[in-house]
Design an enzyme around this catalytic site. Structure first.
Site, PDB file in Angstrom:
ATOM      1  N   GLY A  11      10.129   4.759   9.843  1.00  0.00           N
ATOM      2  CA  GLY A  11      10.254   3.635   8.903  1.00  0.00           C
ATOM      3  C   GLY A  11      10.726   4.108   7.541  1.00  0.00           C
ATOM      4  N   GLY A  14      12.220   1.694   4.852  1.00  0.00           N
ATOM      5  CA  GLY A  14      11.399   0.598   4.331  1.00  0.00           C
ATOM      6  C   GLY A  14      10.942   0.821   2.895  1.00  0.00           C
ATOM      7  N   TYR A 145      -1.495  -9.035  11.852  1.00  0.00           N
ATOM      8  CA  TYR A 145      -1.267  -7.803  11.083  1.00  0.00           C
ATOM      9  C   TYR A 145      -2.585  -7.046  10.908  1.00  0.00           C
ATOM     10  CZ  TYR A 145       0.079  -5.002   6.946  1.00  0.00           C
ATOM     11  OH  TYR A 145       0.328  -3.990   6.054  1.00  0.00           O
ATOM     12  N   LYS A 149      -3.784  -3.417  12.170  1.00  0.00           N
ATOM     13  CA  LYS A 149      -4.152  -2.362  11.214  1.00  0.00           C
ATOM     14  C   LYS A 149      -5.554  -1.827  11.512  1.00  0.00           C
ATOM     15  CE  LYS A 149      -0.453  -1.758   8.865  1.00  0.00           C
ATOM     16  NZ  LYS A 149       0.265  -0.490   9.016  1.00  0.00           N
TER      17      LYS A 149
HETATM   18  C1  AKB Z   1       1.522  -7.267   3.031  1.00  0.00           C
HETATM   19  O1  AKB Z   1       1.465  -8.104   2.117  1.00  0.00           O
HETATM   20  O2  AKB Z   1       1.617  -7.557   4.230  1.00  0.00           O
HETATM   21  C2  AKB Z   1       1.399  -5.810   2.663  1.00  0.00           C
HETATM   22  C3  AKB Z   1      -0.018  -5.346   2.704  1.00  0.00           C
HETATM   23  C4  AKB Z   1      -0.948  -5.691   1.621  1.00  0.00           C
HETATM   24  O3  AKB Z   1      -0.392  -4.695   3.633  1.00  0.00           O
HETATM   25  N1  AKB Z   1       1.962  -5.595   1.359  1.00  0.00           N
END
Ligand code: AKB
Length: 332
Positions: A11, A14, A145, A149
């Site tokens: 990545g 990015g 997400y 994580k």
């Molecule tokens: C997002 O907003 O998805 C990222 C994060 C805080 O992990 N910047």
């Protein structure tokens, strides 16, 4: 000479990678840092600054080939979908964020590599204590997400305890930088606002007034990642992943700070319900004392210092772009 590192950055094109890769090259030598990316065309600095490979992190054969060919012993695994993008395509988010990480960890196990894994404030959820969020607390994220994580944190810890892979991670807050725009994040407003301010435009903020979140300026984030990977393992009681923060603000506070420098800048609100719901499930301010104690984490930029530097750097870039456009028109 610092310990001979042979590093792969996934990545690399990015938001973090485009600044971490040159910093690693400066520290460990250009030829010792292999940048890799999948979709976005690398910029000249990445391509000309050292080796670059195209890599889809889910492709274990290509990954192993690169690790063998370049004798990699450290992987900064940055390739991932951010929070809002992951809500749009949750299947792809699981595939890239989880299967990609699993592929990296398997290669690390086979070829004895250390792994850096960026977790996020997104690994917390609505039942997490939002103020002074402890290092070890309830997580239960409510977004795809966040689920990837948190699973990533657990998977990295598993590979450390079960197979002895040296995995280390940070729970990054929203990251602010002037070099590469973030894509598909919930904290992106804190970067977009500067571009709008410099161009003399108004900015329509997609998060509601009062939405307080942890944030960090990119040079602090880069230092944090490198320092954690260089930390004495004997001092690390935690590994995946450390709370780290530098500042915590709501949209109206960064707006006020920018207005001190650009008085006629105007911000209004048009709330995006998807990103607002994500932000509402995240902490307001994390306690990062474990990182400070275990490996000496210390931030350098607060809101005022970061704002001054963002405006300075983006203004220089904006002027240069205008100049370049003028030259290319007149030369024709
Ligand atoms: C997002 O907003 O998805 C990222 C994060 C805080 O992990 N910047």
């Amino acid at each position: 000479m610092i310990n001979m590192k042979r590093i792969l950055v996934t990545g690399a094109t990015g938001q973090i990678g485009s600044e971490l890769t040159p910093a690693l090259r400066k520290r460990y030598g250009d030829e010792n840092v292999i940048a890799s990316g999948h979709t976005i065309e690398p910029d000249r600095e990445l391509l000309e600054g050292g080796p670059f490979c195209f890599l889809d992190v889910r492709d274990s054969c290509s990954l192993e080939k690169i690790v063998k060919e370049y004798r990699i012993n450290t992987i900064y695994h940055l390739a991932a979908l951010l929070s809002a993008a992951a809500e749009k395509d949750s299947q792809l988010a699981w595939d890239v964020n989880i299967n990609g990480l699993k592929t990296i960890l398997e290669a690390a196990r086979a070829f004895h590599c250390s792994v850096f894994f960026p977790s996020s404030i997104g690994a917390f959820g609505p039942s997490t204590p939002p103020d002074n969020t402890p290092q070890d607390t309830i997580q239960r994220p409510a977004t795809m997400y966040g689920i990837t994580k948190l699973s990533g944190e657990l998977l990295c810890d598993y590979y450390y305890h079960r197979f002895g892979v040296d995995t280390r991670g940070l729970r990054f807050p929203g990251l602010i930088s002037y070099k590469t725009m973030p894509h598909g994040g919930t904290t992106d407003y804190a970067v977009e606002i500067f571009y709008a301010a410099i161009r003399g435009n108004r900015y329509e903020c997609f998060l509601r007034e009062g939405t307080r979140l942890d944030m960090m300026y990119m040079p602090d984030a880069i230092r944090a990642a490198i320092n954690l990977m260089e930390a004495d393992p004997k001092r690390l009681a935690h590994r995946n992943a450390f709370n780290v923060t530098a500042m915590s603000f709501a949209p109206e506070e960064i707006y006020t700070e920018i207005k001190k420098n650009i008085p006629d800048f105007i911000m209004t609100y048009r709330v995006d319900p998807v990103r607002q719901a994500i932000a509402d499930s995240w902490p307001h301010h994390m306690d990062d004392s474990s990182a400070r104690r275990e490996w000496g984490w210390r931030h350098e930029y607060n809101l005022a210092a970061m704002t001054r530097e963002m405006i300075e750097r983006l203004s220089e870039r904006f002027e240069k772009d205008k100049g370049d456009r003028y030259v290319s028109k007149t030369v024709r």
